[in-house]
Design an enzyme around this catalytic site. Structure first.
Site, PDB file in Angstrom:
ATOM      1  N   ASP A 247      29.284  11.870  27.834  1.00 17.55           N
ATOM      2  CA  ASP A 247      28.264  11.574  28.851  1.00 17.55           C
ATOM      3  C   ASP A 247      27.185  10.703  28.204  1.00 17.55           C
ATOM      4  O   ASP A 247      26.593  11.081  27.195  1.00 17.55           O
ATOM      5  CB  ASP A 247      27.671  12.899  29.345  1.00 17.55           C
ATOM      6  CG  ASP A 247      26.727  12.714  30.525  1.00 17.55           C
ATOM      7  OD1 ASP A 247      26.697  13.607  31.384  1.00 17.55           O
ATOM      8  OD2 ASP A 247      26.009  11.705  30.576  1.00 17.55           O
TER       9      ASP A 247
ATOM     10  N   ASP B  93      29.137   7.044  34.018  1.00 16.50           N
ATOM     11  CA  ASP B  93      28.712   7.304  32.632  1.00 16.50           C
ATOM     12  C   ASP B  93      29.344   8.538  32.010  1.00 16.50           C
ATOM     13  O   ASP B  93      28.929   8.974  30.944  1.00 16.50           O
ATOM     14  CB  ASP B  93      27.180   7.401  32.548  1.00 16.50           C
ATOM     15  CG  ASP B  93      26.639   8.803  32.786  1.00 16.50           C
ATOM     16  OD1 ASP B  93      27.177   9.503  33.656  1.00 16.50           O
ATOM     17  OD2 ASP B  93      25.687   9.191  32.092  1.00 16.50           O
ATOM     18  N   GLU B  94      30.365   9.069  32.631  1.00 16.97           N
ATOM     19  CA  GLU B  94      30.851  10.373  32.210  1.00 16.97           C
ATOM     20  C   GLU B  94      32.366  10.454  32.369  1.00 16.97           C
ATOM     21  O   GLU B  94      32.904   9.993  33.367  1.00 16.97           O
ATOM     22  CB  GLU B  94      30.198  11.368  33.166  1.00 16.97           C
ATOM     23  CG  GLU B  94      30.121  12.762  32.743  1.00 16.97           C
ATOM     24  CD  GLU B  94      29.561  13.602  33.893  1.00 16.97           C
ATOM     25  OE1 GLU B  94      29.932  14.746  33.973  1.00 16.97           O
ATOM     26  OE2 GLU B  94      28.766  13.085  34.694  1.00 16.97           O
TER      27      GLU B  94
HETATM   28  N1  DCP Z   1      21.848   9.338  38.849  1.00 16.55           N
HETATM   29  C1  DCP Z   1      21.243   9.086  40.077  1.00 16.55           C
HETATM   30  N2  DCP Z   1      20.720  10.123  40.810  1.00 16.55           N
HETATM   31  C2  DCP Z   1      20.788  11.395  40.338  1.00 16.55           C
HETATM   32  C3  DCP Z   1      21.411  11.668  39.104  1.00 16.55           C
HETATM   33  C4  DCP Z   1      21.931  10.603  38.385  1.00 16.55           C
HETATM   34  O1  DCP Z   1      21.168   7.935  40.499  1.00 16.55           O
HETATM   35  N3  DCP Z   1      20.271  12.391  41.062  1.00 16.55           N
HETATM   36  C5  DCP Z   1      22.365   8.203  38.063  1.00 16.55           C
HETATM   37  C6  DCP Z   1      21.371   7.751  37.058  1.00 16.55           C
HETATM   38  C7  DCP Z   1      21.853   8.273  35.749  1.00 16.55           C
HETATM   39  C8  DCP Z   1      23.358   8.312  35.948  1.00 16.55           C
HETATM   40  O2  DCP Z   1      23.538   8.573  37.334  1.00 16.55           O
HETATM   41  O3  DCP Z   1      21.483   7.458  34.658  1.00 16.55           O
HETATM   42  C9  DCP Z   1      24.054   9.342  35.107  1.00 16.55           C
HETATM   43  O4  DCP Z   1      23.644  10.644  35.459  1.00 16.55           O
HETATM   44  P1  DCP Z   1      23.457  11.793  34.407  1.00 16.55           P
HETATM   45  O5  DCP Z   1      23.352  13.060  35.179  1.00 16.55           O
HETATM   46  O6  DCP Z   1      24.499  11.715  33.337  1.00 16.55           O
HETATM   47  O7  DCP Z   1      22.018  11.523  33.777  1.00 16.55           O
HETATM   48  P2  DCP Z   1      21.576  10.521  32.630  1.00 16.55           P
HETATM   49  O8  DCP Z   1      22.731   9.845  31.993  1.00 16.55           O
HETATM   50  O9  DCP Z   1      20.536   9.613  33.190  1.00 16.55           O
HETATM   51  O10 DCP Z   1      20.858  11.489  31.605  1.00 16.55           O
HETATM   52  P3  DCP Z   1      21.497  12.525  30.566  1.00 16.55           P
HETATM   53  O11 DCP Z   1      21.115  12.026  29.216  1.00 16.55           O
HETATM   54  O12 DCP Z   1      20.869  13.823  30.881  1.00 16.55           O
HETATM   55  O13 DCP Z   1      22.999  12.512  30.806  1.00 16.55           O
HETATM   56 MG    MG Z   2      24.413  10.903  31.382  1.00 20.02          MG
END
Ligand code: DCP
Ligand code: MG
Length: 373
Positions: A16, A112-113
């Protein structure tokens, strides 16, 4: 009868990306580095929402899905950045290419995952930890971004582990440690347990995996429905869900976020015309037709709805896609609505009929790039 769980232990990695959209923006714009930034809608208009926040911004308590206004209150110097989806998609493609150096058993969950099954890896490295290290190093070197990885014997434990040492983490839960790991896990960390279920569990005195383990399968199903059976298994370290590649090819989609929100039907239909053109061209290029046309609408308050129509036979021409999308749009309530994004996707391609897992958590990612669990 339940099958004997493991004749052969699997090696699963969950990867992730860290603060994904925000990290890409910080990478691409030096002015944002080391600073609290939020990717998402600005706080001025009604209903701007945080898609994600940089780790610097998270220190102030800013989180995904929070109103941007709240984010500004928490951190007045926060910088709001508009999303650049093309850049995120590019990174997503590149990380999948990196994964493919080690295995073809890749199941993306979002941009991203992904889950990777490296029980057997293409380079005969043998160690899932080593592979996770190599993947993280390649992402850092080639894409200048960091990812966190979880390594274990099934999807659930790997996913939970990847979240434990963010950012830039690598967490390995050894097979012999899984049982203890599950017992200490707070119930809200169980996949599929939302706030409501977590509250219900706590109300029943169930706070951790160890508490859940005291209930038998029939009780779990009685209290928590179909998901109860899944919880019953995972709390015992059993999660036989396979890593299923190619899930994302189940649909073909195009979408557009508009510079200014659309308010008139004529403008909306013009946008649909463009999207239908893109989708039909791509279907032609891949020689595909699908039975289902789905319209996605994101309103100015970021609320998303989807509407679909299925035909008895596969379709793929511009005219049919456009007409269907227009009809689906016309059937929604457009009164006073402002639209910031429209999307059209085609699915149900026909040949690929995939078995769905009968647990309620088998995610089916047909459309969104932004699934949050
Ligand atoms: N995303 C979004 N709305 C949300 C959650 C996520 O648009 N409610 C988008 C933005 C994030 C991406 O999806 O960058 C990936 O989600 P993640 O849950 O993996 O969160 P992040 O990668 O941003 O942070 P982390 O480091 O906690 O994985
Ligand atoms: Mg993420």
């Amino acid at each position: 009868m339940k099958q004997e769980s493991t004749n052969r232990q699997r090696k699963i990695i969950h990867i992730d990306m860290d603060a994904f959209y925000a990290s890409v923006e910080q990478r691409d714009n030096p002015d944002y580095r080391g600073k609290p930034i939020v990717v998402g809608g600005p706080p001025q208009g009604r209903g701007g929402v945080v898609a994600t926040a940089s780790y610097e911004a998270r220190k102030f308590g800013i989180k995904s899905a929070m109103p941007s206004k709240k984010a500004l209150e928490l951190c007045p110097e926060v910088i709001f950045v508009k999303p650049h989806f093309e850049a995120y998609k590019e990174v997503s493609t590149r990380i999948r290419e990196i994964f493919r150096r080690y295995t073809d058993l890749i199941e993306p969950l979002s941009l991203d995952e992904a889950y990777l099954d490296v029980t057997e890896d293409k380079q005969n490295i043998g160690s899932a930890i080593k592979i996770a290290q190599l993947i993280k190093a390649a992402i850092k070197e080639e894409l200048h971004l960091t990812a966190s990885a979880g390594v274990s014997l099934n999807k659930f434990v790997a996913k939970t582990a990847s979240d434990m040492n963010k950012p830039d983490g690598l967490t390995f839960i050894a097979p012999e440690a899984v049982s203890e790991f599950m017992e200490q896990l707070p119930v809200e960390k169980f996949f599929g347990v939302g706030r409501v279920t977590a509250e219900k569990m706590k109300g029943m005195g169930l706070h951790t995996g160890a508490d859940l383990k005291k209930l038998d399968e029939a009780q779990m199903v009685r209290y928590f429905g179909k998901a109860g059976r899944f919880y019953y298994q995972i709390v015992r370290g059993e999660d036989n869900r396979q890593v299923e590649p190619h899930r994302e090819t189940k649909s073909l989609a195009a979408e557009d976020t508009f510079a200014a929100d659309l308010t008139g039907v004529a403008d909306m239909n013009a946008a649909l015309e463009k999207l239908a053109g893109t989708v039909s061209k791509r279907l032609e290029r891949y020689q595909l037709k699908g039975r289902t046309v789905t319209l996605k609408i994101k309103y100015s308050d970021f609320k998303i709805i989807t509407r679909n129509h299925s035909f008895p036979h596969p379709v793929g021409t511009f005219d049919i896609i456009l007409e269907t999308a227009k009809n689906l749009l016309a059937a929604t309530d457009l009164h006073d609505k402002k639209i910031r994004l429209l999307g059209i996707s085609i699915s149900n391609f026909g040949e690929i009929v995939r078995k769905q897992k009968n647990d309620s958590t088998g995610q089916l990612l047909l459309f969104t790039d932004q699934s949050s669990q």
